[in-house]
Scaffold this active site. Structure first.
Site, PDB file in Angstrom:
ATOM      1  N   MET A  79      43.531 -41.570  64.039  1.00 16.34           N
ATOM      2  CA  MET A  79      43.348 -43.018  64.111  1.00 16.34           C
ATOM      3  C   MET A  79      43.942 -43.639  65.366  1.00 16.34           C
ATOM      4  SD  MET A  79      41.577 -43.409  61.471  1.00 16.34           S
ATOM      5  CE  MET A  79      41.534 -45.171  61.189  1.00 16.34           C
ATOM      6  N   ILE A 113      42.938 -44.677  69.446  1.00 13.28           N
ATOM      7  CA  ILE A 113      41.901 -44.734  70.476  1.00 13.28           C
ATOM      8  C   ILE A 113      42.470 -44.071  71.718  1.00 13.28           C
ATOM      9  CG2 ILE A 113      40.550 -46.261  71.946  1.00 13.28           C
ATOM     10  CD1 ILE A 113      40.510 -48.239  69.586  1.00 13.28           C
ATOM     11  N   LEU A 114      41.756 -43.102  72.242  1.00 10.23           N
ATOM     12  CA  LEU A 114      42.244 -42.349  73.394  1.00 10.23           C
ATOM     13  C   LEU A 114      41.694 -42.949  74.683  1.00 10.23           C
ATOM     14  CD1 LEU A 114      41.813 -38.778  71.888  1.00 10.23           C
ATOM     15  CD2 LEU A 114      43.930 -40.086  72.161  1.00 10.23           C
ATOM     16  N   ASN A 155      34.385 -35.639  67.270  1.00  8.51           N
ATOM     17  CA  ASN A 155      34.891 -36.569  66.251  1.00  8.51           C
ATOM     18  C   ASN A 155      33.886 -36.647  65.115  1.00  8.51           C
ATOM     19  OD1 ASN A 155      36.612 -38.566  65.117  1.00  8.51           O
ATOM     20  ND2 ASN A 155      35.237 -40.169  65.859  1.00  8.51           N
ATOM     21  N   HIS A 214      32.640 -39.443  62.191  1.00  6.93           N
ATOM     22  CA  HIS A 214      32.733 -40.877  61.915  1.00  6.93           C
ATOM     23  C   HIS A 214      31.938 -41.191  60.648  1.00  6.93           C
ATOM     24  CE1 HIS A 214      33.220 -45.111  62.737  1.00  6.93           C
ATOM     25  NE2 HIS A 214      31.932 -45.268  62.486  1.00  6.93           N
ATOM     26  N   SER A 242      28.552 -38.980  60.823  1.00  8.72           N
ATOM     27  CA  SER A 242      28.015 -38.441  62.076  1.00  8.72           C
ATOM     28  C   SER A 242      29.084 -37.625  62.787  1.00  8.72           C
ATOM     29  CB  SER A 242      27.616 -39.582  63.030  1.00  8.72           C
ATOM     30  OG  SER A 242      26.780 -40.528  62.395  1.00  8.72           O
ATOM     31  N   GLU A 300      33.826 -44.385  75.182  1.00  3.97           N
ATOM     32  CA  GLU A 300      33.271 -45.476  74.387  1.00  3.97           C
ATOM     33  C   GLU A 300      33.555 -45.196  72.911  1.00  3.97           C
ATOM     34  OE1 GLU A 300      28.915 -47.590  73.854  1.00  3.97           O
ATOM     35  OE2 GLU A 300      29.149 -45.818  75.121  1.00  3.97           O
ATOM     36  N   ASP A 357      33.479 -44.363  69.307  1.00  6.29           N
ATOM     37  CA  ASP A 357      32.407 -43.881  68.422  1.00  6.29           C
ATOM     38  C   ASP A 357      31.043 -43.906  69.129  1.00  6.29           C
ATOM     39  OD1 ASP A 357      34.331 -43.659  66.363  1.00  6.29           O
ATOM     40  OD2 ASP A 357      34.031 -45.748  65.799  1.00  6.29           O
TER      41      ASP A 357
HETATM   42  C1  GRF Z   1      36.971 -39.593  57.521  1.00  3.76           C
HETATM   43  O1  GRF Z   1      36.203 -40.495  56.776  1.00  3.76           O
HETATM   44  C2  GRF Z   1      36.442 -39.478  58.931  1.00  3.76           C
HETATM   45  O2  GRF Z   1      35.063 -39.695  59.012  1.00  3.76           O
HETATM   46  C3  GRF Z   1      37.164 -40.595  59.629  1.00  3.76           C
HETATM   47  O3  GRF Z   1      38.444 -40.594  59.056  1.00  3.76           O
HETATM   48  C4  GRF Z   1      38.382 -40.076  57.735  1.00  3.76           C
HETATM   49  C5  GRF Z   1      39.392 -38.965  57.665  1.00  3.76           C
HETATM   50  O4  GRF Z   1      39.568 -38.467  56.389  1.00  3.76           O
HETATM   51  N1  GRF Z   1      37.161 -40.383  61.054  1.00  3.76           N
HETATM   52  P1  GRF Z   1      40.491 -37.190  56.173  1.00  3.76           P
HETATM   53  O5  GRF Z   1      41.866 -37.500  56.760  1.00  3.76           O
HETATM   54  O6  GRF Z   1      39.843 -36.019  56.840  1.00  3.76           O
HETATM   55  O7  GRF Z   1      40.586 -37.024  54.675  1.00  3.76           O
END
Ligand code: GRF
Length: 223
Positions: free
Chosen positions: A93, A95-96, A110, A112, A139, A146, A148
């Site tokens: 979580m 942003i890089l 990643n 998403h 996805s 940019e 996602d």
């Molecule tokens: C997932 O929904 C993923 O798509 C998003 O963050 C959530 C991570 O869930 N980027 P977890 O930590 O893998 O349970």
């Protein structure tokens, strides 16, 4: 298939259910190896999941960094030291910044929780429900600066039910993520997927559009 397992570093911040899915896929034959799991949050459950499988863990606590640049510099330096073939963002979580993302271009993925390019950013399940969408999903994409917004490789699509709430939708999207992410990593590990000029190439063919799997078929194939 490459001779050595693909070396991975997985970046996490939270529960780590995707990390768990990747670990289990490796157990089941995905030719990859998780070298280290890195978290920006010391309390992330994902770290416990990794440790319980004897996977080394490292923490770069963003609250101890005075700026985003400092966090990125520390992460970049650790990644350079580890030098994995692929960096996997799994619920990471942060942003890089541009320089780091550029350095790992084509080697950073990643996942998403939306059908990109729709619903970038946070709270996707809630926003999809509020908009009355018929379809939702997840996805896997290459990471670019940019948010996602990098080239999308594959998506899993599911139908929103009339009685869905945020929790039920999130749960079904998660189930899809846990199949889709290992599938894409497997393609890379077997040398089937690369990025050429910002176009994903699967089996030497350009993916001009993301491959989209219907959730029921995807889950059926995985069971
Ligand atoms: C997932 O929904 C993923 O798509 C998003 O963050 C959530 C991570 O869930 N980027 P977890 O930590 O893998 O349970």
């Amino acid at each position: 298939m490459t001779e050595q397992p693909l070396s991975l570093v997985v970046l996490v911040s939270g529960s780590g259910s995707n990390l768990q899915a990747i670990i289990e896929a490796i157990d089941a034959g995905l030719p990859a190896r998780i070298e280290v799991v890195i978290s920006n949050r010391p309390q992330a459950l994902a770290l416990t999941r990794a440790a319980s499988r004897n996977i080394p863990t490292r923490v770069i606590d963003h609250r101890e960094c005075t700026s985003r640049d400092e966090f990125d510099a520390r992460l970049d330096s650790l990644l350079s030291e580890l030098d994995p073939q692929l960096v996997v963002l799994a619920g990471f979580m942060r942003i890089l910044g541009d320089p780091l993302v550029r350095r790992w271009h084509g080697r950073m993925l990643n996942i998403h929780p939306s059908l990109l390019p729709d619903y970038r950013g946070l709270q996707t399940h809630r926003r999809v429900l509020e908009a009355g969408e018929q379809w939702h999903g997840c996805s896997v994409h290459y990471v670019t600066a940019e948010l996602d917004g990098g080239p999308v490789i594959a998506r899993a699509r599911l139908e929103v039910h009339g009685n869905d709430d945020e929790a039920s939708l999130k749960s079904r999207v998660h189930d899809c993520e846990h199949v889709l992410y290992p599938t894409v990593i497997d393609w890379i590990a077997r040398g089937r997927l690369t990025l050429a000029d910002d176009t994903p190439m699967l089996d030497n063919k350009p993916l001009r559009q993301a491959l989209t799997f219907e959730a029921p078929q995807l889950m059926e194939a995985a069971s």
